[in-house]
Design a protein around this motif. Structure first.
Motif, PDB file in Angstrom:
ATOM      1  N   GLU A 110       0.840  -1.191   0.000  1.00  0.00           N
ATOM      2  CA  GLU A 110       0.000   0.000   0.000  1.00  0.00           C
ATOM      3  C   GLU A 110       0.877   1.244   0.000  1.00  0.00           C
ATOM      4  O   GLU A 110       1.890   1.297   0.717  1.00  0.00           O
ATOM      5  CB  GLU A 110      -0.899   0.019   1.242  1.00  0.00           C
ATOM      6  CG  GLU A 110      -2.038  -0.991   1.184  1.00  0.00           C
ATOM      7  CD  GLU A 110      -3.050  -0.650   0.104  1.00  0.00           C
ATOM      8  OE1 GLU A 110      -3.370   0.546  -0.075  1.00  0.00           O
ATOM      9  OE2 GLU A 110      -3.519  -1.579  -0.569  1.00  0.00           O
ATOM     10  N   PRO A 111       0.544   2.264  -0.785  1.00  0.00           N
ATOM     11  CA  PRO A 111       1.372   3.485  -0.825  1.00  0.00           C
ATOM     12  C   PRO A 111       1.310   4.246   0.489  1.00  0.00           C
ATOM     13  O   PRO A 111       0.278   4.245   1.175  1.00  0.00           O
ATOM     14  CB  PRO A 111       0.742   4.296  -1.962  1.00  0.00           C
ATOM     15  CG  PRO A 111      -0.660   3.795  -2.049  1.00  0.00           C
ATOM     16  CD  PRO A 111      -0.598   2.335  -1.690  1.00  0.00           C
ATOM     17  N   ARG A 112       2.434   4.868   0.822  1.00  0.00           N
ATOM     18  CA  ARG A 112       2.515   5.709   2.016  1.00  0.00           C
ATOM     19  C   ARG A 112       3.248   6.993   1.661  1.00  0.00           C
ATOM     20  O   ARG A 112       3.875   7.107   0.623  1.00  0.00           O
ATOM     21  CB  ARG A 112       3.267   4.985   3.141  1.00  0.00           C
ATOM     22  CG  ARG A 112       2.551   3.760   3.674  1.00  0.00           C
ATOM     23  CD  ARG A 112       3.193   3.263   4.955  1.00  0.00           C
ATOM     24  NE  ARG A 112       4.554   2.778   4.754  1.00  0.00           N
ATOM     25  CZ  ARG A 112       5.390   2.448   5.737  1.00  0.00           C
ATOM     26  NH1 ARG A 112       5.014   2.590   6.997  1.00  0.00           N
ATOM     27  NH2 ARG A 112       6.594   2.015   5.460  1.00  0.00           N
ATOM     28  N   GLY A 113       3.199   7.957   2.567  1.00  0.00           N
ATOM     29  CA  GLY A 113       3.944   9.200   2.385  1.00  0.00           C
ATOM     30  C   GLY A 113       3.535   9.937   1.128  1.00  0.00           C
ATOM     31  O   GLY A 113       2.351  10.058   0.815  1.00  0.00           O
ATOM     32  N   VAL A 114       4.524  10.406   0.383  1.00  0.00           N
ATOM     33  CA  VAL A 114       4.237  11.212  -0.806  1.00  0.00           C
ATOM     34  C   VAL A 114       3.561  10.413  -1.909  1.00  0.00           C
ATOM     35  O   VAL A 114       2.972  10.994  -2.821  1.00  0.00           O
ATOM     36  CB  VAL A 114       5.531  11.864  -1.349  1.00  0.00           C
ATOM     37  CG1 VAL A 114       6.112  12.842  -0.347  1.00  0.00           C
ATOM     38  CG2 VAL A 114       6.565  10.805  -1.734  1.00  0.00           C
ATOM     39  N   PHE A 115       3.613   9.087  -1.818  1.00  0.00           N
ATOM     40  CA  PHE A 115       2.970   8.263  -2.851  1.00  0.00           C
ATOM     41  C   PHE A 115       1.451   8.241  -2.691  1.00  0.00           C
ATOM     42  O   PHE A 115       0.753   7.750  -3.572  1.00  0.00           O
ATOM     43  CB  PHE A 115       3.560   6.859  -2.817  1.00  0.00           C
ATOM     44  CG  PHE A 115       5.039   6.856  -3.058  1.00  0.00           C
ATOM     45  CD1 PHE A 115       5.547   7.053  -4.333  1.00  0.00           C
ATOM     46  CD2 PHE A 115       5.930   6.722  -2.004  1.00  0.00           C
ATOM     47  CE1 PHE A 115       6.914   7.097  -4.560  1.00  0.00           C
ATOM     48  CE2 PHE A 115       7.296   6.763  -2.218  1.00  0.00           C
ATOM     49  CZ  PHE A 115       7.792   6.955  -3.498  1.00  0.00           C
ATOM     50  N   LEU A 116       0.956   8.783  -1.580  1.00  0.00           N
ATOM     51  CA  LEU A 116      -0.472   9.013  -1.463  1.00  0.00           C
ATOM     52  C   LEU A 116      -0.915  10.127  -2.405  1.00  0.00           C
ATOM     53  O   LEU A 116      -2.068  10.183  -2.821  1.00  0.00           O
ATOM     54  CB  LEU A 116      -0.833   9.397  -0.020  1.00  0.00           C
ATOM     55  CG  LEU A 116      -0.619   8.325   1.049  1.00  0.00           C
ATOM     56  CD1 LEU A 116      -0.798   8.929   2.434  1.00  0.00           C
ATOM     57  CD2 LEU A 116      -1.564   7.148   0.835  1.00  0.00           C
ATOM     58  N   VAL A 117       0.020  11.010  -2.724  1.00  0.00           N
ATOM     59  CA  VAL A 117      -0.261  12.131  -3.629  1.00  0.00           C
ATOM     60  C   VAL A 117      -0.160  11.680  -5.080  1.00  0.00           C
ATOM     61  O   VAL A 117      -1.071  11.887  -5.884  1.00  0.00           O
ATOM     62  CB  VAL A 117       0.701  13.304  -3.364  1.00  0.00           C
ATOM     63  CG1 VAL A 117       0.384  14.477  -4.292  1.00  0.00           C
ATOM     64  CG2 VAL A 117       0.648  13.735  -1.909  1.00  0.00           C
ATOM     65  N   THR A 118       0.951  11.076  -5.441  1.00  0.00           N
ATOM     66  CA  THR A 118       1.196  10.622  -6.804  1.00  0.00           C
ATOM     67  C   THR A 118       2.264   9.550  -6.796  1.00  0.00           C
ATOM     68  O   THR A 118       3.130   9.540  -5.912  1.00  0.00           O
ATOM     69  CB  THR A 118       1.645  11.783  -7.714  1.00  0.00           C
ATOM     70  OG1 THR A 118       2.043  11.264  -8.997  1.00  0.00           O
ATOM     71  CG2 THR A 118       2.799  12.555  -7.115  1.00  0.00           C
ATOM     72  N   ARG A 119       2.217   8.645  -7.756  1.00  0.00           N
ATOM     73  CA  ARG A 119       3.273   7.636  -7.835  1.00  0.00           C
ATOM     74  C   ARG A 119       4.534   8.195  -8.482  1.00  0.00           C
ATOM     75  O   ARG A 119       5.548   7.498  -8.557  1.00  0.00           O
ATOM     76  CB  ARG A 119       2.799   6.393  -8.588  1.00  0.00           C
ATOM     77  CG  ARG A 119       2.485   6.583 -10.049  1.00  0.00           C
ATOM     78  CD  ARG A 119       2.125   5.255 -10.707  1.00  0.00           C
ATOM     79  NE  ARG A 119       1.505   5.461 -12.000  1.00  0.00           N
ATOM     80  CZ  ARG A 119       0.208   5.650 -12.178  1.00  0.00           C
ATOM     81  NH1 ARG A 119      -0.606   5.648 -11.139  1.00  0.00           N
ATOM     82  NH2 ARG A 119      -0.293   5.842 -13.380  1.00  0.00           N
ATOM     83  N   HIS A 120       4.475   9.442  -8.939  1.00  0.00           N
ATOM     84  CA  HIS A 120       5.644  10.086  -9.544  1.00  0.00           C
ATOM     85  C   HIS A 120       5.999  11.369  -8.779  1.00  0.00           C
ATOM     86  O   HIS A 120       6.026  12.455  -9.370  1.00  0.00           O
ATOM     87  CB  HIS A 120       5.370  10.408 -11.013  1.00  0.00           C
ATOM     88  CG  HIS A 120       5.151   9.205 -11.865  1.00  0.00           C
ATOM     89  ND1 HIS A 120       6.161   8.314 -12.171  1.00  0.00           N
ATOM     90  CD2 HIS A 120       4.028   8.725 -12.476  1.00  0.00           C
ATOM     91  CE1 HIS A 120       5.683   7.344 -12.946  1.00  0.00           C
ATOM     92  NE2 HIS A 120       4.390   7.571 -13.133  1.00  0.00           N
ATOM     93  N   PRO A 121       6.273  11.282  -7.491  1.00  0.00           N
ATOM     94  CA  PRO A 121       6.534  12.510  -6.721  1.00  0.00           C
ATOM     95  C   PRO A 121       7.776  13.260  -7.181  1.00  0.00           C
ATOM     96  O   PRO A 121       7.798  14.495  -7.165  1.00  0.00           O
ATOM     97  CB  PRO A 121       6.700  11.994  -5.282  1.00  0.00           C
ATOM     98  CG  PRO A 121       7.082  10.552  -5.432  1.00  0.00           C
ATOM     99  CD  PRO A 121       6.356  10.076  -6.641  1.00  0.00           C
TER     100      PRO A 121
END
Length: 224
Positions: A110-121
């Protein structure tokens, strides 16, 4: 059009174009001819050579040939670079897009941190940086270079998805199903206080360096 600006446009096209060409259509043929290690060496040499051309051409282009967007522009540009740094710093942790061991396993989590925003931070951090420099409207050399880097980041992110689907198969498809290409900006404040604290501290430091070594006060140093 100023000849130095024409050269800068050519340099940016060369930098962006060689990145796309060598990362996608030319990668497999070149690896087949010179091997993976040889390709990495060639890619590095070409990248640094074209980047050096961009830097050199940038230095020759006019420094202040646009009217600027005034105080409002500086405020907006300064604020944009804070989330850009939050995204950039967070992108180095548990990022399955990076060449790291067990990247496929990470992609299934499951995505956490900035990957909650986008998978290409990382790519969107560059895009925000580019937008901030266009908004300033200070000179054509910054606008041209920022647009080129923003284009490289966002189109490159899209092409990266396609390449990762081929390389990582179901693992990357699972990562795509839990994340978004387009930023979910409302999730920015869910990435964690640590990343915001690190982003703010880095922002203060980099804007100070921008003033001392770049000669242009930015961020809080614009007013203090």
């Amino acid at each position: 059009m100023n000849s130095a600006l024409v050269e800068l446009i050519a340099a940016n096209i060369a930098f962006v174009g060689t990145h796309f060409a060598m990362s996608h259509p030319l990668r497999a043929p070149l690896v087949g001819i010179i091997g993976e290690r040889g390709f990495q060496v060639l890619y590095t040499v070409v990248s640094f050579a074209t980047l050096f051309w961009v830097v050199a051409a940038y230095g020759k282009a006019p420094a202040a040939d646009l009217p600027g967007s005034g105080t409002a522009g500086w405020v907006i540009a300064s604020l944009l670079t804070i989330p850009a740094l939050v995204l950039l710093l967070g992108s180095f942790m548990r990022n399955p897009a990076l060449p790291m061991p067990r990247a496929a396993d990470q992609a299934r989590k499951e995505p956490r941190g900035v990957f909650l925003v986008t998978r290409h931070p990382m790519m969107w951090s560059f895009a925000l940086w580019a937008a901030s420099h266009v908004i300033l409207w200070w000179n054509w050399r910054s606008v041209v270079t920022a647009l080129a880097m923003g284009f490289l980041a966002l189109v490159g992110a899209h092409l990266q998805d396609r390449k990762k689907r081929t390389l990582m198969g179901e693992a990357w498809k699972a990562w795509e199903s839990h994340t978004s290409y387009w930023p979910r900006w409302s999730k920015l404040f869910s990435v964690g206080l640590l990343w915001w604290a690190l982003g703010l501290m880095t922002w203060v430091l980099l804007t100070y360096v921008h003033m001392v070594y770049g000669g242009v006060p930015a961020g809080i140093w614009r007013w203090f």
